[in-house]
Design an enzyme around this catalytic site. Structure first.
Site: not given
Length: 187
Positions: A148, A162
């Site tokens: 990501s 995350y």
């Protein structure tokens, strides 16, 4: 030219394949003629997506919880019972958690790191024999780990575990690529 990049007849596994990015990847693979195994925690969602994709090609549902080494081994065992090689593994399953720092507890770290980092490692390790059987220096097997942008830059949301997990996935990918080459390509 189409044969150069063809995945027709290849065997693939896509984790988190019942929705979102994973479903899009699985759909592309099915449309390209690959045999696709999808996995996700939610059995009903996994089964529904596999049924939809089976209308256009071959897609098999194997629900599994990839947040534990046992869940990763279960999925690998299920694939091994059906296949002698694995051409492509897409580690897409992921979790996120957002909360202000004052409310961001251990459970937020454990859940996200267990799926996003440990799950990628344990599943890759468990499926390595099938990947080894498929790959060679001339025609390597492939592992695709979904990272990501939040693992590269500081996100605007308070998703501490995350972003840290996706930065870890980026480094784990580099490490695996160095160790597994040239028979297995890791990106």
């Amino acid at each position: 030219m189409n044969d150069l990049f063809s995945i027709e007849g290849k065997t693939t596994v896509v984790t988190g394949g019942s929705r979102g990015i994973g479903k899009m990847i699985a759909t592309g693979f099915v449309e390209a003629g690959a045999r696709v195994y999808i996995s996700s925690r939610k059995a009903a969602d996994c089964d529904t997506t596999a049924a939809q994709l089976s209308e256009i090609g071959e897609c098999i549902s194997i629900p599994a919880d990839l947040s534990t080494p046992e869940g990763c081994q279960y999925l690998a065992d299920q694939i091994s019972e059906r296949e002698s090689t694995l051409d492509i593994l897409v580690n897409n399953a992921g979790a996120t958690w957002g909360a202000p720092m004052d409310e961001f507890g251990e459970d937020a770290w454990e859940k996200v790191l267990s799926v996003n980092v440990k799950g990628v490692y344990h599943l890759t390790k468990a499926l390595k024999p099938l990947l080894d059987a498929a790959g060679s220096a001339e025609a390597p097997a492939s592992i695709i780990n979904i990272g990501s942008i939040d693992g590269i830059r500081v996100p605007t949301l308070e998703t501490y575990s995350y972003s840290a997990s996706k930065a870890a996935v980026h480094m784990l990918t580099r490490h695996l690529a160095k160790v597994m080459a040239p028979a297995i390509r890791v990106n």
